[in-house]
Write a protein that holds these residues in place. Structure first.
Motif, short mmCIF file in Angstrom:
data_model
loop_
_atom_site.label_atom_id
_atom_site.label_comp_id
_atom_site.label_asym_id
_atom_site.label_seq_id
_atom_site.Cartn_x
_atom_site.Cartn_y
_atom_site.Cartn_z
N LEU A 31 0.23 4.15 -2.52
CA LEU A 31 -0.34 3.92 -3.06
C LEU A 31 -2.24 4.83 -3.29
O LEU A 31 -2.15 5.39 -4.29
CB LEU A 31 -1.09 1.89 -3.72
CG LEU A 31 -1.56 1.97 -4.27
CD1 LEU A 31 -1.94 1.67 -6.16
CD2 LEU A 31 -2.98 0.52 -3.50
N ASN A 61 -0.87 -10.09 -9.96
CA ASN A 61 -1.00 -10.16 -10.88
C ASN A 61 -1.10 -11.93 -11.32
O ASN A 61 -0.37 -12.14 -12.55
CB ASN A 61 -0.40 -8.97 -12.29
CG ASN A 61 -1.42 -7.95 -12.03
OD1 ASN A 61 -2.35 -7.97 -11.66
ND2 ASN A 61 -0.55 -7.09 -12.27
N TYR A 109 -15.71 -1.29 0.57
CA TYR A 109 -14.70 -0.13 -0.01
C TYR A 109 -14.06 -1.04 -0.45
O TYR A 109 -12.97 -1.33 0.24
CB TYR A 109 -14.43 1.56 1.27
CG TYR A 109 -16.01 1.62 1.69
CD1 TYR A 109 -16.45 2.13 1.01
CD2 TYR A 109 -15.99 1.45 3.17
CE1 TYR A 109 -17.87 3.01 2.48
CE2 TYR A 109 -16.64 2.04 3.96
CZ TYR A 109 -17.50 2.56 3.07
OH TYR A 109 -18.82 2.98 4.29
N GLU A 115 -12.07 -0.87 -10.52
CA GLU A 115 -12.28 -2.15 -11.39
C GLU A 115 -12.26 -3.73 -11.22
O GLU A 115 -11.97 -4.29 -12.17
CB GLU A 115 -11.56 -1.64 -11.53
CG GLU A 115 -11.62 0.16 -12.39
CD GLU A 115 -11.67 0.10 -13.52
OE1 GLU A 115 -11.79 -0.35 -14.30
OE2 GLU A 115 -12.54 1.28 -13.30
N TYR A 116 -11.34 -3.92 -9.68
CA TYR A 116 -11.03 -5.64 -9.59
C TYR A 116 -12.73 -6.24 -9.54
O TYR A 116 -12.24 -6.61 -10.05
CB TYR A 116 -9.83 -5.20 -8.81
CG TYR A 116 -9.26 -6.58 -8.24
CD1 TYR A 116 -8.46 -7.92 -8.91
CD2 TYR A 116 -9.49 -7.35 -6.63
CE1 TYR A 116 -7.59 -8.31 -8.58
CE2 TYR A 116 -8.95 -8.11 -6.09
CZ TYR A 116 -8.70 -9.10 -7.48
OH TYR A 116 -7.66 -10.28 -7.55
N PHE A 120 0.87 -1.66 0.00
CA PHE A 120 0.15 -0.41 -0.04
C PHE A 120 1.13 1.50 0.05
O PHE A 120 0.67 2.55 0.11
CB PHE A 120 -0.62 -0.01 1.52
CG PHE A 120 -2.19 -0.99 0.68
CD1 PHE A 120 -3.38 -0.75 0.58
CD2 PHE A 120 -2.44 -2.09 2.01
CE1 PHE A 120 -4.38 -0.44 -0.21
CE2 PHE A 120 -2.90 -3.05 1.22
CZ PHE A 120 -3.76 -2.39 0.67
C1 LIG Z 1 -5.81 -6.13 -6.13
C2 LIG Z 1 -4.63 -6.96 -4.71
C3 LIG Z 1 -5.43 -7.60 -4.13
C4 LIG Z 1 -5.22 -7.77 -6.85
O1 LIG Z 1 -3.88 -8.80 -6.63
P1 LIG Z 1 -3.61 -9.70 -7.00
O2 LIG Z 1 -2.79 -10.82 -6.71
O3 LIG Z 1 -2.44 -8.19 -7.56
O4 LIG Z 1 -4.69 -9.78 -8.55
P2 LIG Z 1 -4.89 -11.24 -9.43
O5 LIG Z 1 -3.87 -11.68 -10.12
O6 LIG Z 1 -6.09 -11.90 -8.28
O7 LIG Z 1 -5.90 -10.14 -10.60
C5 LIG Z 1 -4.96 -9.90 -11.59
C6 LIG Z 1 -6.22 -9.47 -12.27
O8 LIG Z 1 -6.33 -7.82 -10.93
C7 LIG Z 1 -6.35 -6.48 -11.90
N1 LIG Z 1 -5.76 -5.87 -11.04
C8 LIG Z 1 -4.81 -6.03 -10.22
N2 LIG Z 1 -5.16 -5.06 -9.31
C9 LIG Z 1 -6.32 -4.10 -9.63
C10 LIG Z 1 -6.48 -2.66 -9.71
N3 LIG Z 1 -5.65 -1.82 -8.29
N4 LIG Z 1 -7.57 -2.11 -10.03
C11 LIG Z 1 -8.50 -3.18 -10.96
N5 LIG Z 1 -7.42 -3.90 -11.23
C12 LIG Z 1 -6.10 -4.68 -10.69
C13 LIG Z 1 -5.26 -7.19 -12.66
O9 LIG Z 1 -5.04 -6.38 -13.60
C14 LIG Z 1 -5.58 -8.63 -13.72
O10 LIG Z 1 -6.74 -8.65 -13.84
P3 LIG Z 1 -6.63 -10.14 -15.59
O11 LIG Z 1 -6.73 -11.14 -14.88
O12 LIG Z 1 -7.50 -8.75 -16.56
O13 LIG Z 1 -4.99 -9.12 -17.05
C15 LIG Z 1 -2.95 -7.07 -5.44
O14 LIG Z 1 -3.39 -5.99 -6.85
C16 LIG Z 1 -3.25 -5.35 -4.67
O15 LIG Z 1 -2.36 -6.38 -3.55
N6 LIG Z 1 -2.73 -5.02 -4.62
C17 LIG Z 1 -2.79 -3.45 -4.02
C18 LIG Z 1 -3.01 -3.38 -2.52
C19 LIG Z 1 -4.96 -3.06 -3.12
O16 LIG Z 1 -4.50 -1.93 -3.80
N7 LIG Z 1 -5.14 -4.15 -2.62
C20 LIG Z 1 -6.84 -3.63 -2.64
C21 LIG Z 1 -7.49 -2.50 -1.54
S1 LIG Z 1 -9.44 -2.75 -2.29
#
Ligand SMILES: CC(C)(COP(=O)(O)OP(=O)(O)OC[C@H]1O[C@@H](n2cnc3c(N)ncnc32)[C@H](O)[C@@H]1OP(=O)(O)O)[C@@H](O)C(=O)NCCC(=O)NCCS
Length: 204
Positions: free
Chosen positions: A28, A96, A122, A126-127, A25
């Motif tokens: 971020l 990812n 919250y 997009e995710y 984070f």
């Molecule tokens: C968000 C998070 C938990 C996802 O976990 P991850 O292991 O990286 O994601 P996964 O491999 O399961 O999924 C990958 C997909 O999610 C998408 N994705 C990852 N982070 C994303 C984000 N912040 N917003 C939108 N899409 C996201 C990728 O583009 C990918 O898409 P695709 O499958 O269409 O190519 C991780 O990227 C993370 O820790 N991010 C920083 C902290 C954060 O934002 N946490 C969530 C708070 S709500």
């Protein structure tokens, strides 16, 4: 990822989970972050649900976490318990690769088995829709300030889990305990990282 283990957190994981959360984070949403402190105080909260929370371990290293708490939808007559998760995060160098997905799917399945009706969060707008989350206006649920916006989402874990649940969403008070001075002091336990103001962070 065949070596990926999704398991409960142990006491000897605490520092590694917090440090991984800091890295995930940092800079971020704002310069620096408070989520690693949140992890620390969540564990001590009465609202924390240890039975549903999980870490991801890969080759002996902590690479992700998801932590669940109890929250409520409240109206004039009823108070209904629902689930909230957060933080959900993955170590930046392993993002990812499906780890977030594994944490989310495993724990949603557990929550279903335990009879929980719904999750409200919250989160990144997009995710989460790919897992079936919809904005809360679809369910007649608002924030405690009567608001709705794309990041405020819910998913029913059982059919019609939110059908008769309307009102305002109240998450655990622990989310309001992120006092800046305490976060600063706590952060000194971890390797130094520079705070930066970056494009894409939340505007205040
Ligand atoms: C968000 C998070 C938990 C996802 O976990 P991850 O292991 O990286 O994601 P996964 O491999 O399961 O999924 C990958 C997909 O999610 C998408 N994705 C990852 N982070 C994303 C984000 N912040 N917003 C939108 N899409 C996201 C990728 O583009 C990918 O898409 P695709 O499958 O269409 O190519 C991780 O990227 C993370 O820790 N991010 C920083 C902290 C954060 O934002 N946490 C969530 C708070 S709500």
């Amino acid at each position: 990822m065949e070596n990926l283990i999704i398991r409960k957190e142990r006491k000897d994981d605490y520092f590694n989970v917090e440090y991984m959360t800091k890295k995930a984070f940092w800079n971020l949403h704002v310069p620096g972050c408070s989520e690693h402190y949140l992890v620390n105080i969540l564990r001590k909260s009465d609202d924390y649900i240890e039975d549903l929370s999980r870490v991801a371990e890969l080759n002996g290293e902590i690479v992700g976490t998801i932590m669940y708490t109890k929250s409520y939808v409240i109206n004039e007559t009823d108070s209904t318990e629902v689930l909230t998760f957060g933080p959900l995060c993955v170590e930046p160098s392993y993002q990812n690769k499906g780890i977030g997905k594994a944490l989310l799917e495993t724990t949603m399945e557990l929550a279903k088995k335990d009879g929980h009706r719904a999750i409200i969060i919250y989160g990144e707008p997009e995710y989460y829709p790919r897992y079936g989350f919809k904005t809360c206006d679809n369910f007649g649920i608002t924030t405690k300030d009567s608001k709705n916006f794309p990041a405020f989402m819910a998913i029913e874990l059982v059919p019609n889990g939110l059908k008769d649940v309307h009102g305002r969403f109240y998450e655990s008070k622990v989310f309001e305990e992120l006092i800046e001075e305490k976060v600063e002091e706590f952060d000194k336990k971890f390797p130094y990282m520079q705070k930066l103001k970056l494009q894409g962070q939340w505007d205040f």
